[in-house]
Design a protein around this motif. Sequence first.
Motif, PDB file in Angstrom:
ATOM      1  N   PHE A  64     -51.191  29.344 -13.194  1.00  0.00           N
ATOM      2  CA  PHE A  64     -51.317  30.426 -12.855  1.00  0.00           C
ATOM      3  C   PHE A  64     -50.282  31.370 -12.807  1.00  0.00           C
ATOM      4  N   THR A  65     -50.151  32.239 -14.023  1.00  0.00           N
ATOM      5  CA  THR A  65     -48.972  33.267 -14.461  1.00  0.00           C
ATOM      6  C   THR A  65     -49.428  34.683 -13.663  1.00  0.00           C
ATOM      7  N   TRP A  66     -48.747  35.259 -12.757  1.00  0.00           N
ATOM      8  CA  TRP A  66     -48.821  36.581 -12.489  1.00  0.00           C
ATOM      9  C   TRP A  66     -47.642  37.344 -12.962  1.00  0.00           C
ATOM     10  N   MET A  67     -47.866  38.243 -14.015  1.00  0.00           N
ATOM     11  CA  MET A  67     -46.435  38.860 -14.504  1.00  0.00           C
ATOM     12  C   MET A  67     -46.164  40.186 -13.901  1.00  0.00           C
ATOM     13  N   LEU A  68     -45.143  40.270 -13.366  1.00  0.00           N
ATOM     14  CA  LEU A  68     -44.460  41.735 -12.632  1.00  0.00           C
ATOM     15  C   LEU A  68     -43.891  42.508 -13.571  1.00  0.00           C
ATOM     16  N   GLU A  69     -43.145  42.032 -14.512  1.00  0.00           N
ATOM     17  CA  GLU A  69     -42.151  42.775 -15.463  1.00  0.00           C
ATOM     18  C   GLU A  69     -42.200  41.921 -16.870  1.00  0.00           C
ATOM     19  N   GLY A  70     -42.099  42.589 -17.822  1.00  0.00           N
ATOM     20  CA  GLY A  70     -41.607  41.882 -19.038  1.00  0.00           C
ATOM     21  C   GLY A  70     -42.867  41.357 -19.648  1.00  0.00           C
TER      22      GLY A  70
END
Length: 296
Positions: A64-70
Amino acid sequence: MTIQRIKPRIADVGGIPVARALPNRERRTIGAWCFLDHAGPARFEAGNPGMQVGEHPHINLQTFTWMLEGEVLHKDSLGNEQLIRRKQVNLMTAGHGIAHTEQTPPGIDVLHAVQLWIALPELETRIEPAFEHYGQLPEWQEGKASFTLLTGEYAGRKAPTRQFTPLVGVDIEIAGRDSIDLPLSPEFEYGVFLITGEPAVIGSELFELNEVAFLGTGQSTVQIRTTDATRLLLLGGTPMDVSDFQIWWNFVGRRTDIIQAQKDWNARDPRFGKVDTDMKRLVPPDLPWVEKANGQ
Ligand code: MN
């Protein structure tokens, strides 16, 4: 209210600071959440390709990947190829076997993400591998706090994210000094993870960045007090029986499942499929229990 403090282990992985809060000596799971890595924020100099994780397998879990920046490019052995951007979730269900790669695409010089694993229930069930991308999730504002619902139900909202056990994940950005009461479901246990900003009081204790405040079941609210802009993650779920369950390398399961999965990966068994990539295929370290498994 009894609050358990979970301190992360901090590592540097190819120039990317990584804080690993789960699993931990003090606590292995929060509901079915069984792994929590906070990667970055990292900025890559010219010539640094950023995160480049070669082909590797998983079983019995969801990544489960939660992307904050990039941005990160995901490719898997089901043929999915998906770029993930800020405020988006990638969810890969490993089931009985999948392989994937994850990489910073060319031209992207920043990485900030939370990588979680969710243990799948009924480890003997042959859950089919799958991949889903969630480009937009429920968002709302309450006072100085901005909420994004990553999975489950919260405050009358419901996320579209696929689940196998009751879970919740909420990203909460608090704009400055504030005191907020977060409603909780008494049947869930919870962790509050401080992602960025300043130390904050959770319940009655001060927590540092990358620490988790663990709350057992039976609570209906928790108070958060911030002194400045702060971002946190509320994770919760039904307590899971983990007595039979191990994490080794990229595998979750009973010891016998993991020994078999490692053998199959090393033998290039078709259960994991093949990612269409030029990236390196990762090789696991030797199993810690081979002698025991052989009865020696
Ligand atoms: Mn992975």
